[in-house]
Design a protein around this motif. Structure first.
Motif, short mmCIF file in Angstrom:
data_model
loop_
_atom_site.label_atom_id
_atom_site.label_comp_id
_atom_site.label_asym_id
_atom_site.label_seq_id
_atom_site.Cartn_x
_atom_site.Cartn_y
_atom_site.Cartn_z
N UNK A 9 89.28 40.76 38.37
CA UNK A 9 90.04 40.54 37.16
C UNK A 9 90.56 39.22 37.63
N UNK A 10 91.28 39.31 38.91
CA UNK A 10 92.08 38.01 39.45
C UNK A 10 91.23 36.91 39.47
N UNK A 11 89.90 36.99 40.01
CA UNK A 11 89.01 35.93 39.91
C UNK A 11 88.60 35.39 38.56
N UNK A 19 89.82 26.24 33.21
CA UNK A 19 89.07 25.83 32.12
C UNK A 19 87.66 26.41 31.59
N UNK A 20 87.40 27.43 32.54
CA UNK A 20 85.91 28.19 32.02
C UNK A 20 85.99 29.25 31.11
N UNK A 21 84.95 29.68 30.50
CA UNK A 21 84.72 30.83 29.56
C UNK A 21 84.11 31.91 30.37
N UNK A 22 85.00 33.01 30.46
CA UNK A 22 84.43 34.40 31.04
C UNK A 22 84.31 35.35 30.39
N UNK A 23 83.09 36.12 30.26
CA UNK A 23 83.06 37.15 29.40
C UNK A 23 82.40 38.31 30.37
N UNK A 24 82.84 39.52 30.03
CA UNK A 24 82.66 40.78 30.93
C UNK A 24 82.19 41.80 29.99
N UNK A 25 81.00 42.53 30.50
CA UNK A 25 80.37 43.85 29.70
C UNK A 25 80.91 44.63 30.46
N UNK A 26 81.51 45.85 29.86
CA UNK A 26 82.32 46.96 30.52
C UNK A 26 82.35 48.15 29.49
N UNK A 27 82.76 49.29 29.89
CA UNK A 27 82.93 50.51 29.21
C UNK A 27 84.49 50.30 28.70
N UNK A 28 84.99 50.67 27.61
CA UNK A 28 86.39 50.51 26.91
C UNK A 28 87.14 51.01 27.96
N UNK A 29 87.21 52.12 28.46
CA UNK A 29 87.96 52.77 29.29
C UNK A 29 88.46 51.91 30.35
N UNK A 32 91.02 45.93 31.18
CA UNK A 32 92.41 45.40 31.58
C UNK A 32 93.30 45.29 30.47
N UNK A 33 94.61 45.44 30.37
CA UNK A 33 95.47 45.33 29.36
C UNK A 33 95.53 44.02 28.59
N UNK A 34 95.21 43.03 29.44
CA UNK A 34 95.53 41.50 28.86
C UNK A 34 94.18 40.99 28.47
N UNK A 35 93.21 41.87 28.45
CA UNK A 35 91.95 41.16 28.22
C UNK A 35 91.73 41.35 26.46
N UNK A 36 90.74 40.47 25.82
CA UNK A 36 90.67 40.52 24.62
C UNK A 36 89.17 40.96 24.29
N UNK A 61 82.43 43.76 25.19
CA UNK A 61 82.54 42.66 25.73
C UNK A 61 83.95 42.04 25.92
N UNK A 62 84.59 41.60 26.82
CA UNK A 62 85.77 41.13 26.54
C UNK A 62 85.90 39.69 27.32
N UNK A 63 87.06 39.12 27.24
CA UNK A 63 87.31 37.89 27.67
C UNK A 63 89.08 37.64 27.87
N UNK A 64 89.29 36.67 28.28
CA UNK A 64 90.93 36.20 28.52
C UNK A 64 90.96 34.82 27.96
N UNK A 65 92.15 34.74 27.36
CA UNK A 65 92.48 33.50 26.72
C UNK A 65 93.36 32.73 27.59
#
Length: 66
Positions: A9-11, A19-29, A32-36, A61-65
């Motif tokens: 998550x830190x990476x 400036x990169x777009x990062x998307x992660x596929x994971x189970x909802x449980x 991370x709290x700050x992910x969208x 699928x989630x990301x960060x802004x």
């Protein structure tokens, strides 16, 4: 070996800050709290269903802004 979620998550956050777009596929449980969450779908685990103990999950699928 063990997967180090906090380091990953830190990476991801560092890449977004760069400036990169990062998307992660994971189970909802495990989101991370700050992910969208940008996509989700309820599903079941195939192996568990085959073994007679089906389990409902939510895939996301989630990301960060920045």
């Amino acid at each position: 070996g063990e997967f180090h979620h906090d380091e990953f998550y830190a990476w991801c956050r560092g890449m977004v800050d760069g400036g990169h777009k990062v998307f992660v596929s994971e189970y909802f449980d495990n989101v991370p709290e700050d992910a969208i969450v940008v996509w989700s779908r309820e599903s079941g685990t195939t192996n568990a269903a085959w073994m007679g103990s089906a389990k409902k999950t939510t895939e996301v699928i989630y990301t960060w802004e920045k």
